[in-house]
Design a protein around this motif. Structure first.
Motif, PDB file in Angstrom:
ATOM      1  N   UNK A  67      34.931  33.837  72.035  1.00 38.56           N
ATOM      2  CA  UNK A  67      33.958  32.867  72.499  1.00 38.56           C
ATOM      3  C   UNK A  67      34.216  32.531  73.950  1.00 38.56           C
ATOM      4  N   UNK A  68      33.530  31.518  74.457  1.00 42.14           N
ATOM      5  CA  UNK A  68      33.753  31.084  75.836  1.00 42.14           C
ATOM      6  C   UNK A  68      33.472  29.592  75.926  1.00 42.14           C
ATOM      7  N   UNK A  69      34.113  28.941  76.898  1.00 46.35           N
ATOM      8  CA  UNK A  69      33.898  27.520  77.111  1.00 46.35           C
ATOM      9  C   UNK A  69      33.758  27.192  78.592  1.00 46.35           C
ATOM     10  N   UNK A  70      33.471  28.212  79.396  1.00 53.16           N
ATOM     11  CA  UNK A  70      33.380  28.006  80.843  1.00 53.16           C
ATOM     12  C   UNK A  70      32.458  29.052  81.460  1.00 53.16           C
ATOM     13  N   UNK A 226      27.110  27.678  74.330  1.00 54.28           N
ATOM     14  CA  UNK A 226      28.553  27.809  74.556  1.00 54.28           C
ATOM     15  C   UNK A 226      29.298  28.394  73.360  1.00 54.28           C
ATOM     16  N   UNK A 227      30.069  29.416  73.660  1.00 54.43           N
ATOM     17  CA  UNK A 227      30.881  30.069  72.639  1.00 54.43           C
ATOM     18  C   UNK A 227      30.153  31.115  71.832  1.00 54.43           C
ATOM     19  N   UNK A 228      28.818  31.169  71.941  1.00 51.85           N
ATOM     20  CA  UNK A 228      28.045  32.056  71.074  1.00 51.85           C
ATOM     21  C   UNK A 228      27.187  33.063  71.831  1.00 51.85           C
ATOM     22  N   UNK A 229      26.551  32.658  72.929  1.00 49.46           N
ATOM     23  CA  UNK A 229      25.598  33.560  73.580  1.00 49.46           C
ATOM     24  C   UNK A 229      25.354  33.126  75.022  1.00 49.46           C
ATOM     25  N   UNK A 230      25.152  34.101  75.899  1.00 55.05           N
ATOM     26  CA  UNK A 230      24.709  33.831  77.263  1.00 55.05           C
ATOM     27  C   UNK A 230      23.765  34.944  77.683  1.00 55.05           C
ATOM     28  N   UNK A 231      22.679  34.582  78.361  1.00 51.98           N
ATOM     29  CA  UNK A 231      21.748  35.589  78.872  1.00 51.98           C
ATOM     30  C   UNK A 231      21.609  35.429  80.384  1.00 51.98           C
ATOM     31  N   UNK A 232      21.402  36.569  81.035  1.00 52.14           N
ATOM     32  CA  UNK A 232      21.155  36.614  82.469  1.00 52.14           C
ATOM     33  C   UNK A 232      19.773  37.234  82.683  1.00 52.14           C
ATOM     34  N   UNK A 233      18.977  36.625  83.567  1.00 52.94           N
ATOM     35  CA  UNK A 233      17.629  37.122  83.842  1.00 52.94           C
ATOM     36  C   UNK A 233      17.562  37.622  85.276  1.00 52.94           C
TER      37      UNK A 233
END
Length: 611
Positions: A67-70, A226-233
């Protein structure tokens, strides 16, 4: 600079050495190479390994463990989301994937340096803009370098400490003057992320956080769970989309990273079509377990990406801060007990190659037999303090086809006895009666090059052998955040270790193996080595003025590291195995020298439109 985020983590593994090919008169140049000439002329149209006519649009979905928190990959605190540093923020220069170490202008339109390389000057492109439309200024550059060098991750501190002066020399130009001879520093100054001063000024930059960075890169942060998903456009107004270094790159409209508990969950998501690219780390699975519906109906295909880079090092690292592993004889005994031949046959059908040294699979690797020529000259002043095999030559044990390599175990027992460890009532103890007991720490989310199940299987087989020596060993599984915290603080006895290495090693080697790094939390010197010989040959490496001198210095370092017996090497694959959605493409006919390396996927990929 490392994956498989290849080898992820930290793309810092990229840095290197030898002699830069700029005009003696210090004229502004469009590119610089550590040795030889840049391959591409000033007015090149596109990089040779891209598809310059790749269509824009589409989406790619990638899987990450844990996961991630930052959203701040430039500081030590927190567990940053993957992709922020590569998709959102840019550097002054772009590092090509098709040359050992050559930089071409990105935010900077040109650079120049003195013949002795005691200073370097960059000139910003006037059109460079952040994603909010504001210009990238020299003030942003100067603030970025200072804050990274003082409050950023320790990987930025070493080069910054060698800068005696940073000054604006024109409306769009900046000069760095160096405190010492180090022929790589001029290049390193072109590879620092440029951040927007107005966004971060007045804050504690060293703190982690989830504020989306404003960068000048081709993508912006779009959605964050946070911790589950991030998208970049993809930013349609990206200032640099027409630059030659960017033509054919950054083609996809959306890049999405989904986070999963472990590799099994990630693979199941790929099989279900929820993830569109999967890096297969097991040759055995690659050959025998890809007959699921997604593949058989042609919705996904397999690809193997070759490369010409060093193997790097991967295996179980011993923490020499623990007195248990301070003696080289004990470390050699641990290597003797590791039956790679059986482990490789059991897990991979014998298809992985053994890592024989840190720079194996390249011309930088140490040569068989005794050190000779310039390599011997570099090592000889330290001969009295180097472990056996450094000068004479060192090879790993062959191992056995059977689960227990009895020949190797006998050698291990003899070495342990020499070091003061004997079996007493079935338990290996020293003269004070202390048992030989330690912990193997593993990441339950897996690593950039191995799944959690693979590292667990390797450790389980290994522990069986160690118990035959009378050792008391326990395996501890931690979640990704706990594992990062423990390893950042060097709170382990033995753990799984991976370090990708490039064809141009340089200053970053001090972060991996330097004495200061051994005491610096967050460094990659997990083994805790403190070797004056290693630091001397790294100095020779970064100041080499010919390719021959550079190669000799790297080969000398390879001997010091390998014969130091800090890591129990596992195997590696000379190809990356990627299974991907059939409508995702990459320039297969022009694979770059570094292959599947940071900057290759998803940056060079595109999605074919449906017919």
């Amino acid at each position: 600079m490392a994956c498989i985020r290849p080898l992820c983590l930290i793309l810092a593994g990229f840095l290197g050495v030898a002699s830069m090919s700029l005009p003696v008169g210090a004229e502004p140049a469009h590119a610089m190479a550590m040795y030889g000439e840049p391959a591409l002329p000033q007015r090149f149209s596109a990089l040779p390994y891209v598809n310059p006519d790749a269509p824009k649009g589409g989406m790619i979905r990638l899987a990450e463990p844990g996961g991630f928190d930052s959203l701040k990959p430039w500081v030590l605190k927190g567990n940053a989301a993957w992709g922020v540093g590569s998709h959102v923020v840019e550097t002054l220069m772009y590092r090509t994937l098709d040359e050992p170490f050559t930089l071409y202008g990105l935010l900077a339109e040109s650079m120049e340096t003195s013949p002795d390389r005691r200073w370097v000057e960059f000139t910003l492109r006037p059109e460079a803009r952040f994603s909010d439309g504001t210009p990238v200024t020299i003030e942003d550059v100067m603030w970025s370098y200072e804050v990274l060098g003082t409050q950023g991750h320790p990987r930025y501190h070493g080069a910054w400490a060698k800068v005696t002066k940073m000054e604006q020399t024109g409306e769009r130009s900046i000069r760095f003057t160096f405190a010492e001879d180090d022929r790589e520093l001029a290049m390193l100054m072109g590879l620092r992320p440029i951040l927007k001063k107005a966004q971060w000024e007045g804050q504690d930059f060293s703190a982690s956080g989830l504020e989306a960075p404003i960068g000048s890169g081709p993508y912006v942060v779009d959605q964050v769970d946070p911790g589950r998903m991030i998208t970049f456009r993809r930013n349609p107004d990206y200032w640099g989309k027409d630059l030659p270094v960017n033509r054919g790159r950054n083609n996809l409209d959306v890049i999405r990273y989904d986070y999963f508990g472990d590799a099994n969950a990630m693979f199941e998501a790929f099989k279900a079509g929820q993830v569109t690219v999967w890096r297969e780390l097991s040759a055995h699975k690659w050959d025998g377990e890809y007959d699921f519906p997604l593949m058989t109906r042609g919705d996904a295909v397999k690809a193997e990406i070759p490369n010409g880079r060093p193997s790097g090092i991967m295996g179980l690292v011993m923490n020499t801060r623990n007195p248990l592993f301070a003696d080289w004889r004990v470390r050699q005994a641990m290597i003797e007990a590791f039956n790679f031949r059986f482990i490789n046959a059991t897990l991979n059908g014998g298809k992985d190659r053994r890592i024989t040294s840190y720079f194996a699979n390249s011309g930088l690797a140490m040569q068989p037999g005794p050190a000779a020529g310039k390599v011997a000259d570099l090592l000889e002043p330290f001969a009295a303090d180097l472990p056996p095999g450094t000068l004479e030559g060192y090879t790993l044990p062959e191992g056995s086809d059977r689960v227990l390599d009895r020949t190797g175990l006998r050698r291990a027992i003899a070495l342990l006895s020499e070091a003061g460890w004997t079996v007493q009532e079935g338990v290996l103890k020293n003269a004070e009666g202390r048992p030989f007991a330690f912990e193997i720490l593993l990441n339950q989310s897996g690593t950039s090059m191995r799944t959690a199940s693979e590292t667990q299987q390797i450790a389980d087989i290994y522990v069986q052998a160690l118990r035959n020596l009378g050792m008391q060993v326990r395996i501890t599984l931690l979640d990704a955040a706990q594992f990062v915290q423990r390893t950042n603080e060097f709170q382990f006895d033995m753990t799984w270790y991976e370090r990708a290495l490039s064809l141009s090693p340089g200053n970053e080697q001090l972060l991996y193996w330097g004495s200061d790094a051994a005491d610096q939390p967050g460094s990659r010197n997990w083994m805790g080595m403190k070797s004056p010989a290693a630091e001397a040959v790294i100095a020779a490496m970064v100041n080499a003025r010919s390719e021959a001198d550079f190669t000799a210095a790297v080969r000398a370092l390879d001997r010091i590291l390998t014969a130091g017996r800090y890591v129990i090497p596992a195997g590696f694959s000379p190809v990356s195995r990627l299974a991907h959605a059939a409508d995702l493409r990459y320039p297969a006919e022009t694979t770059p020298l570094y292959g599947d390396w940071p900057g290759f996927m998803p940056e060079l990929w595109w999605q074919e439109a449906e017919e």
